[in-house]
Motif scaffolding. Structure first.
Motif, short mmCIF file in Angstrom:
data_model
loop_
_atom_site.label_atom_id
_atom_site.label_comp_id
_atom_site.label_asym_id
_atom_site.label_seq_id
_atom_site.Cartn_x
_atom_site.Cartn_y
_atom_site.Cartn_z
N ALA A 1 0.84 -1.21 0.00
CA ALA A 1 0.00 0.00 0.00
C ALA A 1 0.87 1.26 0.00
N GLN A 2 1.94 1.24 0.78
CA GLN A 2 2.85 2.39 0.80
C GLN A 2 3.52 2.56 -0.56
N ASP B 1 -0.64 10.31 0.16
CA ASP B 1 -0.34 10.03 1.56
C ASP B 1 -1.19 8.84 1.97
N VAL B 2 -0.55 7.70 2.25
CA VAL B 2 -1.29 6.48 2.53
C VAL B 2 -2.17 6.61 3.77
N ASN B 3 -1.83 7.53 4.67
CA ASN B 3 -2.63 7.70 5.88
C ASN B 3 -3.77 8.69 5.69
N ARG C 1 -7.51 4.86 -0.54
CA ARG C 1 -7.55 4.04 -1.75
C ARG C 1 -6.40 3.03 -1.88
N PRO C 2 -5.16 3.38 -1.58
CA PRO C 2 -4.09 2.37 -1.70
C PRO C 2 -4.35 1.14 -0.84
N ARG C 3 -4.75 1.35 0.41
CA ARG C 3 -4.99 0.19 1.29
C ARG C 3 -6.21 -0.62 0.84
N VAL C 4 -7.25 0.07 0.37
CA VAL C 4 -8.44 -0.64 -0.11
C VAL C 4 -8.10 -1.47 -1.34
N ALA C 5 -7.37 -0.87 -2.28
CA ALA C 5 -7.00 -1.58 -3.50
C ALA C 5 -6.12 -2.79 -3.20
N VAL C 6 -5.17 -2.61 -2.33
CA VAL C 6 -4.25 -3.71 -1.99
C VAL C 6 -4.99 -4.81 -1.24
N ALA C 7 -5.86 -4.45 -0.31
CA ALA C 7 -6.62 -5.45 0.43
C ALA C 7 -7.48 -6.28 -0.52
N SER C 8 -8.10 -5.64 -1.48
CA SER C 8 -8.93 -6.37 -2.46
C SER C 8 -8.07 -7.29 -3.30
N PHE C 9 -6.95 -6.78 -3.77
CA PHE C 9 -6.08 -7.56 -4.64
C PHE C 9 -5.48 -8.76 -3.90
#
Length: 226
Positions: A149-150, A159-161, A165-173
């Motif tokens: 995600a980072q 800013d990942v915090n 979106r980065p964490r959501v996309a990575v969690a889904s993937f």
């Protein structure tokens, strides 16, 4: 450094690699045939005819040996993702990175007599079915997801915090990757190509599954005669 010294260093490095390979192969074979918790370090070292001290020179613990090939796969994915062109969307970058990583892993395992695909497959199933290893796997997965995600956030200048979106996309993937790994591990086809095909099918459905309406209209049984 003289040519003789270079030769000596080369021989020493190859000997160390052979020892590590032998310890890893024996460890994974024992883990997957008689159980992770039932296998002792003494059994591993006795089979390779080395000391415990030699084992700990290459692996900090049984756990590290169990996850050694998983580490390789994950490292290849992260390296591939880091190298993806900036013009790709986050999802495209992750998908193309996993394809690239599996291609390189497939080639490596196909030529690696130490950990063939079939043994990697059994090791993956072992991890998924051993409580002590599942806990470690979940922790490692959470750490890996945060790192990815980072990386995605850095690619996109976010800013990942502050941006979810980065964490959501990575969690889904990564959720899809875990599901496809389990399906592959329980199947009869141990080829990496089989895993790739399952992964493609599931990733193709990620967008439609999240955005679509799954509900099937109920049949109109209450309508009376015209």
């Amino acid at each position: 450094m003289t040519p003789g010294q270079n030769t000596t260093i080369g021989l020493r490095a190859r000997k160390k690699r052979r020892t590590r390979d032998a310890l890893l192969r024996v460890a994974l074979e024992l883990f997957t045939t008689q159980g992770y918790e039932q296998t002792t370090i003494d059994e591993i070292t006795d089979a390779v005819e080395v000391s415990q001290r030699t084992f700990f020179r290459y692996f900090a613990s049984k756990e590290e040996a169990a996850f050694a090939v998983v580490d390789m796969v994950e490292s290849k994915f992260v390296d591939s993702l880091r190298a993806r062109p900036a013009g790709e969307t986050p999802f495209e970058a992750m998908r193309n990175a996993v394809e690239s990583a599996w291609d390189s892993v497939s080639e490596a395992l196909a030529h690696d007599a130490v950990v063939p695909v079939e043994l990697y497959m059994r090791t993956y199933l072992l991890i998924e079915s051993t409580p002590a290893l599942i806990a470690v796997h979940l922790r490692r997965s959470a750490e890996l997801e945060e790192g990815i995600a980072q990386l995605i956030a850095d690619r996109e200048g976010l800013d990942v915090n502050a941006d979810p979106r980065p964490r959501v996309a990575v969690a889904s993937f990564t959720g899809v990757m875990r599901v496809t790994g389990k399906i592959w591990g329980r199947g009869q086809d141990a080829r990496v190509e089989a895993l790739q095909e399952i992964t493609r099918v599931y990733l193709d459905q990620l967008g439609p599954a999240l955005a679509g309406n799954w509900r099937t209209p109920a049949p109109d049984t209450e309508r009376g005669p015209a």
